[in-house]
Design a protein around this motif. Structure first.
Motif, PDB file in Angstrom:
ATOM      1  N   GLU A 162      50.604  53.877 186.785  1.00 56.92           N
ATOM      2  CA  GLU A 162      49.540  54.777 187.209  1.00 56.92           C
ATOM      3  C   GLU A 162      48.315  54.531 186.339  1.00 56.92           C
ATOM      4  OE1 GLU A 162      49.443  56.899 189.694  1.00 56.92           O
ATOM      5  OE2 GLU A 162      51.557  56.814 190.312  1.00 56.92           O
ATOM      6  N   ILE A 163      47.164  54.423 186.964  1.00 56.13           N
ATOM      7  CA  ILE A 163      45.887  54.343 186.257  1.00 56.13           C
ATOM      8  C   ILE A 163      45.058  55.526 186.735  1.00 56.13           C
ATOM      9  CG2 ILE A 163      43.821  52.983 185.819  1.00 56.13           C
ATOM     10  CD1 ILE A 163      45.446  50.469 186.469  1.00 56.13           C
ATOM     11  N   ASP A 164      44.942  56.526 185.889  1.00 58.18           N
ATOM     12  CA  ASP A 164      44.216  57.738 186.236  1.00 58.18           C
ATOM     13  C   ASP A 164      43.140  57.983 185.180  1.00 58.18           C
ATOM     14  OD1 ASP A 164      43.278  60.141 187.125  1.00 58.18           O
ATOM     15  OD2 ASP A 164      45.168  61.236 186.938  1.00 58.18           O
ATOM     16  N   ARG A 165      41.899  57.592 185.553  1.00 58.35           N
ATOM     17  CA  ARG A 165      40.776  57.683 184.623  1.00 58.35           C
ATOM     18  C   ARG A 165      41.121  56.934 183.324  1.00 58.35           C
ATOM     19  NH1 ARG A 165      40.912  63.905 185.036  1.00 58.35           N
ATOM     20  NH2 ARG A 165      42.996  63.302 185.763  1.00 58.35           N
ATOM     21  N   GLU A 166      41.108  57.609 182.168  1.00 63.49           N
ATOM     22  CA  GLU A 166      41.338  56.901 180.909  1.00 63.49           C
ATOM     23  C   GLU A 166      42.794  56.951 180.456  1.00 63.49           C
ATOM     24  OE1 GLU A 166      39.995  61.090 179.791  1.00 63.49           O
ATOM     25  OE2 GLU A 166      39.672  59.625 181.378  1.00 63.49           O
ATOM     26  N   ARG A 167      43.717  57.175 181.381  1.00 64.13           N
ATOM     27  CA  ARG A 167      45.142  57.161 181.062  1.00 64.13           C
ATOM     28  C   ARG A 167      45.823  56.024 181.832  1.00 64.13           C
ATOM     29  NH1 ARG A 167      43.180  59.849 177.911  1.00 64.13           N
ATOM     30  NH2 ARG A 167      43.638  61.977 177.241  1.00 64.13           N
ATOM     31  N   LEU A 168      46.562  55.199 181.098  1.00 63.76           N
ATOM     32  CA  LEU A 168      47.294  54.079 181.688  1.00 63.76           C
ATOM     33  C   LEU A 168      48.774  54.265 181.357  1.00 63.76           C
ATOM     34  CD1 LEU A 168      45.105  51.245 180.087  1.00 63.76           C
ATOM     35  CD2 LEU A 168      44.622  52.464 182.219  1.00 63.76           C
ATOM     36  N   THR A 169      49.604  54.386 182.358  1.00 64.10           N
ATOM     37  CA  THR A 169      51.037  54.536 182.092  1.00 64.10           C
ATOM     38  C   THR A 169      51.823  53.598 182.995  1.00 64.10           C
ATOM     39  OG1 THR A 169      51.141  56.414 183.642  1.00 64.10           O
ATOM     40  CG2 THR A 169      50.898  56.928 181.294  1.00 64.10           C
ATOM     41  N   CYS A 170      52.917  53.092 182.443  1.00 65.80           N
ATOM     42  CA  CYS A 170      53.686  52.078 183.148  1.00 65.80           C
ATOM     43  C   CYS A 170      55.167  52.305 182.890  1.00 65.80           C
ATOM     44  CB  CYS A 170      53.254  50.694 182.665  1.00 65.80           C
ATOM     45  SG  CYS A 170      54.016  49.342 183.553  1.00 65.80           S
ATOM     46  N   SER A 171      55.980  52.050 183.895  1.00 62.25           N
ATOM     47  CA  SER A 171      57.405  52.388 183.826  1.00 62.25           C
ATOM     48  C   SER A 171      58.205  51.446 182.953  1.00 62.25           C
ATOM     49  CB  SER A 171      58.003  52.401 185.240  1.00 62.25           C
ATOM     50  OG  SER A 171      57.762  51.168 185.890  1.00 62.25           O
ATOM     51  N   GLY A 172      57.712  50.254 182.654  1.00 62.83           N
ATOM     52  CA  GLY A 172      58.438  49.359 181.769  1.00 62.83           C
ATOM     53  C   GLY A 172      58.955  48.129 182.485  1.00 62.83           C
ATOM     54  N   GLY A 173      59.920  47.437 181.844  1.00 56.41           N
ATOM     55  CA  GLY A 173      60.430  46.201 182.421  1.00 56.41           C
ATOM     56  C   GLY A 173      59.316  45.184 182.598  1.00 56.41           C
ATOM     57  N   THR A 174      59.230  44.608 183.785  1.00 59.36           N
ATOM     58  CA  THR A 174      58.157  43.656 184.087  1.00 59.36           C
ATOM     59  C   THR A 174      56.967  44.316 184.776  1.00 59.36           C
ATOM     60  OG1 THR A 174      59.193  43.070 186.205  1.00 59.36           O
ATOM     61  CG2 THR A 174      59.787  41.732 184.280  1.00 59.36           C
ATOM     62  N   ALA A 175      57.031  45.628 184.981  1.00 59.88           N
ATOM     63  CA  ALA A 175      55.932  46.317 185.664  1.00 59.88           C
ATOM     64  C   ALA A 175      54.592  46.192 184.940  1.00 59.88           C
ATOM     65  CB  ALA A 175      56.284  47.789 185.874  1.00 59.88           C
ATOM     66  N   PRO A 176      54.547  46.040 183.593  1.00 55.80           N
ATOM     67  CA  PRO A 176      53.232  45.841 182.967  1.00 55.80           C
ATOM     68  C   PRO A 176      52.490  44.608 183.474  1.00 55.80           C
ATOM     69  CG  PRO A 176      54.813  46.524 181.306  1.00 55.80           C
ATOM     70  CD  PRO A 176      55.594  46.285 182.567  1.00 55.80           C
ATOM     71  N   LEU A 177      53.208  43.583 183.943  1.00 56.42           N
ATOM     72  CA  LEU A 177      52.518  42.439 184.550  1.00 56.42           C
ATOM     73  C   LEU A 177      51.649  42.895 185.713  1.00 56.42           C
ATOM     74  CD1 LEU A 177      55.289  39.668 184.658  1.00 56.42           C
ATOM     75  CD2 LEU A 177      53.158  39.578 183.349  1.00 56.42           C
ATOM     76  N   ASP A 178      52.193  43.812 186.511  1.00 52.70           N
ATOM     77  CA  ASP A 178      51.448  44.299 187.670  1.00 52.70           C
ATOM     78  C   ASP A 178      50.292  45.196 187.238  1.00 52.70           C
ATOM     79  OD1 ASP A 178      53.389  43.338 189.900  1.00 52.70           O
ATOM     80  OD2 ASP A 178      54.675  44.402 188.505  1.00 52.70           O
ATOM     81  N   MET A 179      50.539  46.047 186.235  1.00 49.70           N
ATOM     82  CA  MET A 179      49.467  46.924 185.761  1.00 49.70           C
ATOM     83  C   MET A 179      48.336  46.116 185.135  1.00 49.70           C
ATOM     84  SD  MET A 179      49.553  50.222 183.184  1.00 49.70           S
ATOM     85  CE  MET A 179      49.710  49.300 181.646  1.00 49.70           C
ATOM     86  N   MET A 180      48.682  45.109 184.343  1.00 48.42           N
ATOM     87  CA  MET A 180      47.627  44.309 183.714  1.00 48.42           C
ATOM     88  C   MET A 180      46.845  43.495 184.739  1.00 48.42           C
ATOM     89  SD  MET A 180      48.055  45.544 180.835  1.00 48.42           S
ATOM     90  CE  MET A 180      46.900  44.703 179.765  1.00 48.42           C
ATOM     91  N   HIS A 181      47.513  43.100 185.830  1.00 49.84           N
ATOM     92  CA  HIS A 181      46.790  42.452 186.929  1.00 49.84           C
ATOM     93  C   HIS A 181      45.674  43.379 187.416  1.00 49.84           C
ATOM     94  CE1 HIS A 181      46.267  40.165 190.741  1.00 49.84           C
ATOM     95  NE2 HIS A 181      45.993  41.367 191.214  1.00 49.84           N
ATOM     96  N   ALA A 182      46.020  44.665 187.623  1.00 46.10           N
ATOM     97  CA  ALA A 182      45.025  45.620 188.107  1.00 46.10           C
ATOM     98  C   ALA A 182      43.899  45.809 187.091  1.00 46.10           C
ATOM     99  CB  ALA A 182      45.702  46.957 188.420  1.00 46.10           C
ATOM    100  N   LEU A 183      44.238  45.852 185.800  1.00 44.89           N
ATOM    101  CA  LEU A 183      43.214  46.061 184.779  1.00 44.89           C
ATOM    102  C   LEU A 183      42.295  44.850 184.650  1.00 44.89           C
ATOM    103  CD1 LEU A 183      45.284  47.837 181.998  1.00 44.89           C
ATOM    104  CD2 LEU A 183      43.586  48.851 183.528  1.00 44.89           C
ATOM    105  N   ILE A 184      42.887  43.653 184.659  1.00 42.71           N
ATOM    106  CA  ILE A 184      42.064  42.439 184.564  1.00 42.71           C
ATOM    107  C   ILE A 184      41.156  42.324 185.785  1.00 42.71           C
ATOM    108  CG2 ILE A 184      42.156  39.918 184.552  1.00 42.71           C
ATOM    109  CD1 ILE A 184      44.773  40.197 182.914  1.00 42.71           C
ATOM    110  N   ALA A 185      41.680  42.671 186.957  1.00 43.35           N
ATOM    111  CA  ALA A 185      40.850  42.643 188.171  1.00 43.35           C
ATOM    112  C   ALA A 185      39.695  43.625 188.049  1.00 43.35           C
ATOM    113  CB  ALA A 185      41.709  42.970 189.385  1.00 43.35           C
ATOM    114  N   ARG A 186      39.960  44.804 187.493  1.00 44.26           N
ATOM    115  CA  ARG A 186      38.894  45.789 187.345  1.00 44.26           C
ATOM    116  C   ARG A 186      37.862  45.339 186.308  1.00 44.26           C
ATOM    117  NH1 ARG A 186      40.366  51.976 185.934  1.00 44.26           N
ATOM    118  NH2 ARG A 186      40.663  51.109 183.841  1.00 44.26           N
ATOM    119  N   ASP A 187      38.332  44.712 185.227  1.00 44.40           N
ATOM    120  CA  ASP A 187      37.429  44.295 184.146  1.00 44.40           C
ATOM    121  C   ASP A 187      36.662  43.020 184.481  1.00 44.40           C
ATOM    122  OD1 ASP A 187      38.366  46.419 182.666  1.00 44.40           O
ATOM    123  OD2 ASP A 187      39.688  45.215 181.397  1.00 44.40           O
TER     124      ASP A 187
END
Length: 327
Positions: A162-187
């Motif tokens: 979940e990316i909600d304003r200035e909070r980033l939370t991730c369930s673990g395992g390999t899911a951070p790969l997906d979250m970082m994809h979203a962050l790099i795309a946004r940045d």
């Protein structure tokens, strides 16, 4: 190896974003690596230092992961790092982490406008620091039962990240790969994010709202749709078990037919399966919370502590209190 001068359009900000990885003792190594490696890849593929990072431990000493690997810390909590984001990496049993200086440090970062997040058990610590009220968030499914007993009013989602304003939370395992994809795309744009994902052999980038666990069909090896519907309902109603007749109506079969399906596909009766689910949940709560045995019994659908203790001993070979001592 991909060339460092890949022609990718980037943002104009020349200053690399500084991300702090707060490594809590017994943190899970895989989600940590899944979060930091995409940053390294983004720098490599762009040919620029888009990100830099620091490892932080609560005392400035090396932090040991749950598998025994130790990572040297660049700083402790009192070293005054200036960060753009901080990700709390935790594993093991975050419900037992009660280090008030850590919570105060996280609140201080948030007050400074630092983007605060957590992976795996990390969001549990953000809740302890009172940083998740009013935000949607997620954490690893293993920690969810204990978390909901402690924080029933917070907006916990059973999603990958979940990316909600200035909070980033991730369930673990390999899911951070997906979250970082979203962050790099946004940045820095989707072109670089896709290049990073392809470098890590991600043939499919998952959406944040995707499920954490395998579908019941794959998890149990069962293809019978009505039975799966019943089992799904049972997993959702552990605290207040549904009557067997209601479950039979859900499957649109007679109670006798439903019992036969359980025997055929799971090798146990409906009642035995429900009891197993409730006792498994109870074991998680005994290991992860300080709730009393009676409170756990009631939270798992038992009428009293004696019935719960007797059933627990029959299933696991020891009493609930012994489970807690072992933990």
């Amino acid at each position: 190896m991909p060339p460092s001068d890949t022609n990718i359009a980037l943002s104009d900000n020349p200053v690399p974003a500084h991300i702090g990885f707060l490594l809590i003792p017994d943190f899970a190594l895989l989600p940590y690596a899944s979060a930091i490696e995409p940053l390294r890849a983004a720098n490599r593929l762009s040919g620029r230092d888009l990100y830099r990072w620091s490892h932080i431990s609560i005392d400035g000493e090396p932090a040991q992961a749950s598998n025994g690997v130790a990572i040297a810390a660049d700083a402790g909590l009192d070293d005054g790092l200036k960060l753009d984001s901080v990700l709390v990496c935790a594993g093991g049993n975050p419900a037992l982490f009660m280090h008030q200086p850590t919570f105060a440090w996280l609140r201080q970062q948030a007050r400074r406008g630092v983007r605060v997040g957590g992976v795996s058990g990390g969001p549990y610590l953000l809740a302890r620091a009172n940083l998740l009220k009013g935000y949607r968030f997620t954490l690893h499914w293993e920690h969810a039962p204990a978390f909901l007993e402690e924080y029933p009013d917070l907006d916990l989602r059973r999603s990958l990240y979940e990316i909600d304003r200035e909070r980033l939370t991730c369930s673990g395992g390999t899911a951070p790969l997906d979250m970082m994809h979203a962050l790099i795309a946004r940045d820095h744009g989707s072109e670089l994010a896709l290049a990073v994902s392809e470098w890590f052999l991600q043939t499919h980038v998952r959406e944040g709202a995707g499920p954490q666990r395998m579908p019941l069909r794959e998890r149990l090896g069962i293809a019978h749709a009505p039975l799966l519907r019943v089992i799904g309902r049972m997993e959702q109603t552990i605290e207040s078990p549904e009557p067997r007749e209601a479950l039979a109506r859900l499957a649109n079969v007679s109670l006798r037919q439903l019992e036969r399906l359980f025997r055929q596909h799971l090798g146990r009766s409906l009642g035995e399966h429900y009891l197993r689910l409730r006792l498994d949940r109870a074991r998680d709560l005994l290991r992860q919370t300080s709730l009393s045995v009676l409170e756990i019994a009631l939270a798992c659908g038992f009428a009293n502590a004696s019935h719960f203790s007797r059933s627990y001993r029959e299933r696991f070979g020891h009493a609930p209190r012994e489970e807690r001592r072992r933990g």
